[in-house]
Scaffold this active site. Sequence first.
Site, mmCIF file in Angstrom:
data_model
loop_
_atom_site.group_PDB
_atom_site.id
_atom_site.type_symbol
_atom_site.label_atom_id
_atom_site.label_comp_id
_atom_site.label_asym_id
_atom_site.label_seq_id
_atom_site.Cartn_x
_atom_site.Cartn_y
_atom_site.Cartn_z
ATOM 1 N N CYS A 1 -2.166 -0.228 9.015
ATOM 2 C CA CYS A 1 -1.464 -1.527 9.029
ATOM 3 C C CYS A 1 0.041 -1.297 8.875
ATOM 4 C CB CYS A 1 -2.001 -2.437 7.933
ATOM 5 S SG CYS A 1 -2.471 -1.592 6.417
ATOM 6 N N CYS B 1 -8.021 -9.955 23.267
ATOM 7 C CA CYS B 1 -7.480 -9.201 22.134
ATOM 8 C C CYS B 1 -6.228 -8.424 22.535
ATOM 9 C CB CYS B 1 -8.532 -8.255 21.554
ATOM 10 S SG CYS B 1 -9.141 -7.016 22.719
ATOM 11 N N CYS C 1 -0.426 6.567 6.899
ATOM 12 C CA CYS C 1 -1.659 6.169 7.577
ATOM 13 C C CYS C 1 -1.297 5.315 8.790
ATOM 14 C CB CYS C 1 -2.526 5.383 6.589
ATOM 15 S SG CYS C 1 -3.787 4.364 7.341
ATOM 16 N N ASP D 1 -14.824 -12.847 27.583
ATOM 17 C CA ASP D 1 -14.369 -12.121 26.390
ATOM 18 C C ASP D 1 -14.402 -10.626 26.685
ATOM 19 O OD1 ASP D 1 -13.648 -11.299 23.883
ATOM 20 O OD2 ASP D 1 -15.448 -12.002 22.872
ATOM 21 N N CYS E 1 -7.441 1.314 0.022
ATOM 22 C CA CYS E 1 -7.209 0.617 1.286
ATOM 23 C C CYS E 1 -7.459 -0.856 1.037
ATOM 24 C CB CYS E 1 -8.124 1.143 2.390
ATOM 25 S SG CYS E 1 -7.910 0.250 3.946
ATOM 26 N N TYR F 1 -19.659 -10.548 29.100
ATOM 27 C CA TYR F 1 -19.439 -9.643 27.965
ATOM 28 C C TYR F 1 -19.968 -10.298 26.683
ATOM 29 C CZ TYR F 1 -15.928 -7.944 31.326
ATOM 30 O OH TYR F 1 -15.266 -7.526 32.455
ATOM 31 N N CYS G 1 0.838 -1.204 0.000
ATOM 32 C CA CYS G 1 0.000 0.000 0.000
ATOM 33 C C CYS G 1 0.866 1.245 0.000
ATOM 34 C CB CYS G 1 -0.919 -0.003 1.213
ATOM 35 S SG CYS G 1 -1.952 1.481 1.346
#
Length: 436
Positions: A79, A394, A76, A367, A154, A297, A70
């Site tokens: 990523c 996460c 940006c 979670d 993107c 959650y 990209c």
Amino acid sequence: MTKYLNNIQLYGIHSSGRAVGSTGTGRIYADGGMPGETVDLETDRRQRGFRYGKTLNVVELSPQRVQPFCKHCGICGGCLWQYYSYEAQLHWKREILLNALQKYEIITPEIPTVRPSPLLQGYRNKSEYTFAAPDKLGFHEIERRDAVCNIEACFLQPETVQQTAAVIKRAAIEQGLPFYDYFTRQGLLRSLQFRTTTTGQLLVWLVCSVDDNRIMPFLRYLQQLLPDVNSWYYSIDRGEPVYVAGEQYLTEHSANLIFRYKASSFYQPNPLQAENLCAQVREYAALEGRELVYDLYTGIGTLACHVAHDAREVIGIEGNASAIEDAQHNAQANNLTNTRFLVGDILHTFKRDFVAAYGSPDVIILDPPRSGTLIEIKKTILWAAPQKIVYVSCNPVSLAFDLKQLCEGYRVAAIQPFDMFPHTHHVETVALLERI
């Protein structure tokens, strides 16, 4: 004051995704470098006592460095690991998880390879573009809320999203609608959210700074320009989305289940990998039909519905009343009669009297948000003493911190990391805890 450091050897990875090097007087965290490289750095930043540098030149390249796909990479803030080969991404994500567990002295089985994402491009189902005066529409630059870079492509989302964004931008300029100015706090158009599904839906949500009589005519004009958009919403600043036209809900399929959710509800951003993660949760739970399961959650009931067929009963708790409406609908749509979904902040709902009223759980699915689980919630889990805890995380750092307390009564019996966000440093983890 800006300083320049030459020939810094990078030897490791930080939980932020930055490579770690040594200056001789301490550590430095380098943007744009990879472990195993020697780099020249520009540094003028300190944050919470840590020193950061930007890679100006790579003296010795890692054999795992590749060309970013990209043109916006490095500008940006999306990523930032595009210059890592995918094999290297999976390796260093595993290292981030391993480092967090070692920091808190968590004993685990051997950490397996990170499960690759089914898609490396076009995997995201949600994105948010920002308007910036006079005529920019794109994403925030790295670590800058006051700067937006125009995005021409993107690769993390379906191609139709970028095409739709370009049409909306041209239409806004043609109609003379002012883009928001971060410094003056003036301008109507603030942001543009997109949501897609594997079933082919495209939802557009326009966010404006103030209520204005130009909003609805503009949205009607966009509907004519973009007849393939399935759902239209708008909101004022951070307010709730207002339905305008099209389908009111998004629909997603996962395994043999169907899920409906609202524009503002959470669904895993990588739906194909989310299906693999749900399968892992089912495998770890290993239900035999007699168990009472608590799903803390629960959100729209994704994990609860995935395990319900194998359980005696599943009780989901979630603080968002709108999400609970979706969860109740999803259970009904999938003919699951052994589920209950309750609205309530986990901290104030999941207490000893709750367990006394609803029964002692055999399994708890946990979670939590990125910040992890509060100490009092973990205390209640330990007191409830389920046979198993299936923890979906996460954030490796908050996972390890939470495991430190939970391992007072449990051992980590199995653990599996997943790559939910290719080309970033983020890693999702499912851990199975068994009572000691």
